[in-house]
Scaffold this motif. Structure first.
Motif, PDB file in Angstrom:
ATOM      1  N   LEU B 223       0.840  -1.206   0.000  1.00  0.00           N
ATOM      2  CA  LEU B 223       0.000   0.000   0.000  1.00  0.00           C
ATOM      3  C   LEU B 223       0.868   1.246   0.000  1.00  0.00           C
ATOM      4  O   LEU B 223       0.615   2.211  -0.722  1.00  0.00           O
ATOM      5  CB  LEU B 223      -0.900   0.008   1.230  1.00  0.00           C
ATOM      6  N   LEU B 224       1.904   1.219   0.826  1.00  0.00           N
ATOM      7  CA  LEU B 224       2.782   2.377   0.956  1.00  0.00           C
ATOM      8  C   LEU B 224       3.472   2.668  -0.371  1.00  0.00           C
ATOM      9  O   LEU B 224       3.507   3.821  -0.837  1.00  0.00           O
ATOM     10  CB  LEU B 224       3.816   2.113   2.045  1.00  0.00           C
ATOM     11  N   MET B 225       3.979   1.593  -0.986  1.00  0.00           N
ATOM     12  CA  MET B 225       4.675   1.789  -2.259  1.00  0.00           C
ATOM     13  C   MET B 225       3.706   2.317  -3.301  1.00  0.00           C
ATOM     14  O   MET B 225       4.027   3.229  -4.066  1.00  0.00           O
ATOM     15  CB  MET B 225       5.278   0.460  -2.726  1.00  0.00           C
ATOM     16  N   GLY B 226       2.492   1.731  -3.324  1.00  0.00           N
ATOM     17  CA  GLY B 226       1.473   2.178  -4.273  1.00  0.00           C
ATOM     18  C   GLY B 226       1.165   3.647  -4.104  1.00  0.00           C
ATOM     19  O   GLY B 226       1.129   4.409  -5.077  1.00  0.00           O
ATOM     20  N   SER B 227       0.982   4.083  -2.841  1.00  0.00           N
ATOM     21  CA  SER B 227       0.589   5.486  -2.668  1.00  0.00           C
ATOM     22  C   SER B 227       1.749   6.416  -2.972  1.00  0.00           C
ATOM     23  O   SER B 227       1.529   7.528  -3.468  1.00  0.00           O
ATOM     24  CB  SER B 227       0.013   5.748  -1.274  1.00  0.00           C
ATOM     25  N   TYR B 231       1.519   9.353  -5.648  1.00  0.00           N
ATOM     26  CA  TYR B 231       1.873  10.741  -5.358  1.00  0.00           C
ATOM     27  C   TYR B 231       2.852  11.267  -6.413  1.00  0.00           C
ATOM     28  O   TYR B 231       2.710  12.379  -6.927  1.00  0.00           O
ATOM     29  CB  TYR B 231       2.495  10.826  -3.961  1.00  0.00           C
ATOM     30  N   TRP B 232       3.812  10.402  -6.760  1.00  0.00           N
ATOM     31  CA  TRP B 232       4.791  10.801  -7.783  1.00  0.00           C
ATOM     32  C   TRP B 232       4.073  11.060  -9.109  1.00  0.00           C
ATOM     33  O   TRP B 232       4.377  12.030  -9.818  1.00  0.00           O
ATOM     34  CB  TRP B 232       5.837   9.698  -7.931  1.00  0.00           C
ATOM     35  N   LEU B 233       3.087  10.207  -9.435  1.00  0.00           N
ATOM     36  CA  LEU B 233       2.313  10.403 -10.669  1.00  0.00           C
ATOM     37  C   LEU B 233       1.613  11.758 -10.658  1.00  0.00           C
ATOM     38  O   LEU B 233       1.564  12.461 -11.674  1.00  0.00           O
ATOM     39  CB  LEU B 233       1.271   9.295 -10.808  1.00  0.00           C
ATOM     40  N   LYS B 234       1.079  12.130  -9.525  1.00  0.00           N
ATOM     41  CA  LYS B 234       0.363  13.406  -9.424  1.00  0.00           C
ATOM     42  C   LYS B 234       1.336  14.562  -9.642  1.00  0.00           C
ATOM     43  O   LYS B 234       1.051  15.506 -10.386  1.00  0.00           O
ATOM     44  CB  LYS B 234      -0.294  13.526  -8.053  1.00  0.00           C
ATOM     45  N   ARG B 235       2.513  14.462  -8.984  1.00  0.00           N
ATOM     46  CA  ARG B 235       3.508  15.521  -9.145  1.00  0.00           C
ATOM     47  C   ARG B 235       3.905  15.660 -10.623  1.00  0.00           C
ATOM     48  O   ARG B 235       4.017  16.778 -11.146  1.00  0.00           O
ATOM     49  CB  ARG B 235       4.760  15.205  -8.305  1.00  0.00           C
ATOM     50  N   PRO B 252      -6.773   6.888 -13.338  1.00  0.00           N
ATOM     51  CA  PRO B 252      -6.802   5.421 -13.513  1.00  0.00           C
ATOM     52  C   PRO B 252      -5.454   4.794 -13.203  1.00  0.00           C
ATOM     53  O   PRO B 252      -5.395   3.728 -12.555  1.00  0.00           O
ATOM     54  CB  PRO B 252      -7.142   5.260 -15.003  1.00  0.00           C
ATOM     55  N   LEU B 253      -4.374   5.481 -13.599  1.00  0.00           N
ATOM     56  CA  LEU B 253      -3.037   4.966 -13.305  1.00  0.00           C
ATOM     57  C   LEU B 253      -2.807   4.879 -11.802  1.00  0.00           C
ATOM     58  O   LEU B 253      -2.286   3.894 -11.281  1.00  0.00           O
ATOM     59  CB  LEU B 253      -1.985   5.878 -13.932  1.00  0.00           C
ATOM     60  N   GLN B 254      -3.218   5.954 -11.114  1.00  0.00           N
ATOM     61  CA  GLN B 254      -3.022   6.002  -9.660  1.00  0.00           C
ATOM     62  C   GLN B 254      -3.755   4.842  -8.996  1.00  0.00           C
ATOM     63  O   GLN B 254      -3.200   4.148  -8.143  1.00  0.00           O
ATOM     64  CB  GLN B 254      -3.547   7.319  -9.098  1.00  0.00           C
ATOM     65  N   ILE B 255      -5.022   4.655  -9.410  1.00  0.00           N
ATOM     66  CA  ILE B 255      -5.811   3.566  -8.820  1.00  0.00           C
ATOM     67  C   ILE B 255      -5.117   2.233  -9.091  1.00  0.00           C
ATOM     68  O   ILE B 255      -5.009   1.378  -8.203  1.00  0.00           O
ATOM     69  CB  ILE B 255      -7.240   3.574  -9.388  1.00  0.00           C
ATOM     70  N   MET B 256      -4.589   2.101 -10.321  1.00  0.00           N
ATOM     71  CA  MET B 256      -3.967   0.832 -10.692  1.00  0.00           C
ATOM     72  C   MET B 256      -2.738   0.538  -9.827  1.00  0.00           C
ATOM     73  O   MET B 256      -2.599  -0.565  -9.300  1.00  0.00           O
ATOM     74  CB  MET B 256      -3.582   0.854 -12.159  1.00  0.00           C
ATOM     75  N   VAL B 257      -1.863   1.559  -9.653  1.00  0.00           N
ATOM     76  CA  VAL B 257      -0.636   1.263  -8.909  1.00  0.00           C
ATOM     77  C   VAL B 257      -0.920   0.961  -7.439  1.00  0.00           C
ATOM     78  O   VAL B 257      -0.121   0.309  -6.780  1.00  0.00           O
ATOM     79  CB  VAL B 257       0.424   2.383  -9.017  1.00  0.00           C
ATOM     80  N   VAL B 258      -2.045   1.428  -6.940  1.00  0.00           N
ATOM     81  CA  VAL B 258      -2.350   1.119  -5.537  1.00  0.00           C
ATOM     82  C   VAL B 258      -3.044  -0.232  -5.436  1.00  0.00           C
ATOM     83  O   VAL B 258      -2.678  -1.076  -4.612  1.00  0.00           O
ATOM     84  CB  VAL B 258      -3.229   2.225  -4.911  1.00  0.00           C
TER      85      VAL B 258
END
Lengths: 436, 425
Positions: B223-227, B231-235, B252-258
């Motif tokens: 979970l930690l790595m996903g979030s 966060y990096w994706l958002k930046r 969608p990418l963010q949801i996927m990585v988490v």
């Protein structure tokens, strides 16, 4: 033939305005605007109203069938059964009717109830000039004397004790005034305090016994363990707030001081006291205070609690007053300096009057919190309202009663605290508007 | 005159210690230091005298002695043969548990009620005000006692769930049982656990399922790595948007990585839901949330929620109306006005008092005493003191724990204040 340009009819006066349509006036408008302004609001309003009606419907019989005259819970249930109701279909408010004096005064002797009541009136009278700025300032003298009178009325004993305490303060004040003619103000304050302390330590008890011998002024003594109920909560809360104010002011000044040692001592005290919950401090007062005092000294638990709560409140009050000090414009400090006032003169005449005034709402809020926190003393065996309620539940007559007692206590707390909160809000608005 | 005094070598006179501002500060501090040191010495001498009079000493060795008492709620392994120190740790975990749960619930309640308080619907508005005033004006202790009583009186006993004509039933598709003893909720178990296996009885016979700290650590790490990646994706999206004006695909990418790694790990560990079920006169399996925790949690979050509601309301009202009008005039939609203009400015006002309310919630959790919840005051500051008679040491440690907790939280506030301060001049 008529003149073509001239209209047939000319109105010479303005028509009176038509009444607005029904949906745009009075209660209809209010309902439309405040309850039904959108579909979402219509749904929310109806849901809330439905829930409120359900709750009222559920609670109403319990309240309406309440029994007010009975000797015990069993008697209450008999009365309910006589009117064809089950034991839980009606409240048994008779317990409040029967024991209200204990909830209010604990085990204070009932023939002396006039004393706490009079003390409360005196205290409120003393509070009035502080809380309402329109009253004449000369009444502040009365405010200073009221706590001593309250102390005497509550605990009884010789009137010379509070009189001697006032005397000590007067001596210290006079000494400061006389000494400041020759010494710097800091030295004069220290000297005055020292002289006052010497009076308290050496002359106090001999003065009291001497004066009592010449002119006895005693009323019946009441031990602190007989205090209880709301009277105990008010005694602890009010004495703590009165005693903690001077201490809190000193701590706040110390925390703002330029002298690093004094500043750091104040910071450590304030943060340590605020960082630990009151309940831990109360247990400290109960379990550990004897360790800190010279072997063999032991004193009353109520007094220990008052000391502990005072120290606790002082740290919080100090932070509030620090806020007031920080809110003063810098020009006030600089103005006082440029007038050549010494630190104590500037503090006494320029800084504190303004800082205290803007801190009053926050001090009242602190007091509300403190008054609510006095309920914690039940854990170290004092009979605050909750302790009294538990004692009442333990009696054979009222064993098993629950909701009625706690509702009553909750309502009383609510009335007192809500009134104070409203006052504090009112004051805040007033201070924000004007500069008086 | 001044020339004369300057030319002659200044002679130090004793009076300068008081009248000369250069020395006075030092004089006062020396005197104050002397007074403080002597009072500390006086206190220390008293403590030493009292301790020796009682035949005690100051010794923390009792922490490693066996505790000899049971704790009914433990987040870490504990039994009565373990040490007092371990018991204190269990208590600390319980304090932290109820504090964290309380902070989360109080924030939700507070934000919700604070927004309702600003509603233009009169009934809702008033209702929120009644809630806030009722909880702020009545002592917390009374609320805890009251809520505990409501839970005891109003909820069904486990035996009411039994039989054909059961008077109570389980909620949420028979997965949650709320009883007068507490709530039984499903728990997650792993059939393929990496930390050994534990035999657990479930309803349909015996199934081997287990759960261990290592499994949870693995999930938490995922979970930690996903979030972090999210966060990096958002930046990255923010950066690209400010450079090119185009925002790349993000959500969608963010949801996927988490979700994907976590789901994979759950599948790998063979996560299953173990539901509570009625066994004899009580419920078995699942996680048991005691009534004491439930009552304390509810009371703490409702009480603190009322304070947070006022903070949220004050914060939103503190944003100048011109900000809203200007944002609307720029053509922003109402939800964006709230999210981009009002909330960021309100947050600066809301966050510091919000955190200090978390702090008072954590300190208020010591009222656990009223419902018999085994927090740190009950273990270290309660039973341990009674069993060892080491009140001085235990109270000192207890105070130290709360002090460290509050200093930590206070430093968070200070850090936030400093980072969000409006830069003036």
């Amino acid at each position: 033939m008529t003149v073509p340009n001239k209209p047939a009819f000319v109105r010479t006066e303005i028509l009176p305005a038509k009444a607005p349509p029904v949906r745009a006036t009075g209660i209809t408008l209010w309902v439309r605007k405040n309850l039904l302004s959108s579909w979402l609001n219509v749904i929310l309003t109806s849901l809330v109203l439905y829930a409120l009606i359900r709750i009222t419907y559920g609670l109403w019989p319990w309240l309406a069938n309440g029994v007010w005259e009975a000797d015990s819970l069993a008697h209450c249930r008999e009365i309910l059964a006589a009117s064809g109701l089950g034991p839980t279909d009606g409240a048994c408010f008779a317990v409040i009717n029967d024991r209200w004096h204990q909830l209010l005064f604990g085990f204070y002797p009932s023939e002396l109830y006039w004393r706490p009541i009079l003390a409360m009136i005196l205290f409120l009278g003393g509070l009035a000039p502080i809380l309402f700025f329109s009253l004449p300032r000369s009444l502040l003298t009365f405010s200073c004397l009221a706590p001593f009178a309250c102390f005497w009325l509550l605990w009884g004993g010789s009137a010379w004790v509070p009189l001697a305490a006032i005397g000590g303060l007067v001596i210290a004040g006079l000494a400061i005034r006389v000494l400041s003619k020759w010494l710097s103000s800091t030295l004069a304050v220290c000297g005055g305090i020292a002289i006052g302390l010497i009076f308290y330590l050496i002359g106090f008890s001999s003065f009291v016994s001497f004066a009592e011998g010449i002119f006895p002024l005693s009323i019946q003594q009441v031990a602190s363990r007989e205090f209880g109920g709301f009277m105990l909560a008010a005694t602890i809360g009010l004495s703590a707030i009165v005693l903690s104010l001077p201490l809190g002011i000193l701590l706040a000044l110390a925390r703002q001081s330029d002298l690093p040692l004094i500043k750091w001592c104040a910071i450590v005290f304030i943060e340590v006291v605020r960082g630990v919950p009151l309940i831990v401090w109360l247990f400290t007062a109960q379990l550990l205070l004897n360790y800190f005092l010279p072997p063999g000294t032991s004193f009353d638990l109520t007094l220990r609690v008052i000391i502990m709560v005072t120290l606790f409140a002082a740290a919080y009050i100090a932070e509030v007053i620090r806020g007031g000090l920080a809110a003063l414009p810098k020009g006030q400090y600089e103005g006082a300096d440029s007038l050549g006032l010494s630190y104590w003169q500037a503090t006494r005449m320029i800084i504190l009057p303004q800082a205290l005034k803007i801190s009053i709402p926050a001090i009242v809020n602190e007091f509300i919190g403190l008054f609510k926190d006095t309920t914690l003393v039940v854990f170290i065996g004092l009979l605050d309202p909750i302790g009294v309620a538990r004692a009442i539940q333990a009696t054979p007559e009222w064993n098993g009663i629950y909701w009625e007692l706690f509702t009553f206590i909750g309502l009383l707390f609510f009335v007192v605290c809500y009134a104070m909160a409203r006052y504090s809000l009112h004051l805040e608005n007033k201070l924000r508007r004007g500069h008086n | 005159m001044s020339a004369e005094t300057q030319s002659s070598a200044p002679k130090f006179r004793i009076g300068q210690l008081i009248y000369d501002t250069r020395y006075r500060a030092k004089t006062i501090q020396v005197i104050a230091g002397f007074i403080i040191l002597s009072s500390i010495w006086w206190l220390g001498a008293n403590i030493a005298g009292n301790l020796s009079a009682l035949g005690k000493d100051f010794n923390l060795a009792f922490l490693s002695n066996p505790a000899g008492y049971d704790i009914n709620q433990k987040l870490i392994e504990y039994d009565s043969k373990m040490s007092h120190g371990r018991a204190a740790l269990v208590g600390i975990m319980n304090t932290l548990l109820v504090s964290v749960l309380g902070c989360i619930a109080a924030t939700f309640i507070g934000v919700f009620v604070g927004v309702l308080r600003l509603s233009d619907n009169w009934v809702i508005n008033r209702l929120a005000a009644v809630y806030v005033e009722a909880f702020r004006s009545v002592p917390l202790l009374l609320w805890i006692v009251f809520i505990f009583a409501i839970l005891s009186e109003a909820l069904p006993q486990p035996r009411d769930f039994r039989g054909e004509d059961a008077t109570a039933s389980m909620q949420l598709f028979d997965s949650v049982a709320i009883t007068a003893r507490g709530a039984y909720v499903p728990r997650v178990a792993f059939t393929n656990s990496i930390s050994g296996n534990e035999v657990v009885a479930v309803k349909d016979g015996i199934v081997e399922v287990a759960s261990g700290g290592a499994d949870w650590a693995l999930i938490f790490a995922a979970l930690l790595m996903g979030s972090t990646t999210a966060y990096w994706l958002k930046r990255r999206a923010d950066r690209m948007q400010s450079q090119t004006g185009q925002r790349p695909l993000t959500l969608p990418l963010q949801i996927m990585v988490v979700v994907v790694p976590t789901a994979l790990i759950l599948w790998f560990l063979g996560a299953t839901m173990v539901q509570p079920y009625l066994k004899g006169f009580n419920f078995a399996e699942g996680t048991f949330i005691r009534k004491s925790l439930l009552a304390l949690w509810l009371a703490l979050s409702l009480y603190t929620g009322a304070f947070i509601a006022e903070i949220v309301r004050g914060g939103i009202m503190s944003v100048d109306n011109g900000q809203r009008e200007a944002a609307l005039a720029l053509g922003l939609r109402p939800d964006k006005v709230m999210r981009l203009i009002i909330l960021p400015q309100a947050m600066r006002v809301i966050i510091p008092p919000l955190i200090s309310n978390y702090l008072s919630l954590a300190k208020n959790s010591s009222l656990a005493l009223a419902v018999g919840y085994m927090d740190v005051r009950a273990t270290l500051g309660g039973i341990t003191i009674n069993q060892t008679g080491r009140e001085l040491e235990a109270m000192l440690l207890l105070g130290l724990f709360y002090l460290v907790l509050s200093l930590l939280i206070a430093s968070v506030i200070n850090f936030y204040d400093r980072s969000k301060q409006i830069q003036e001049r």
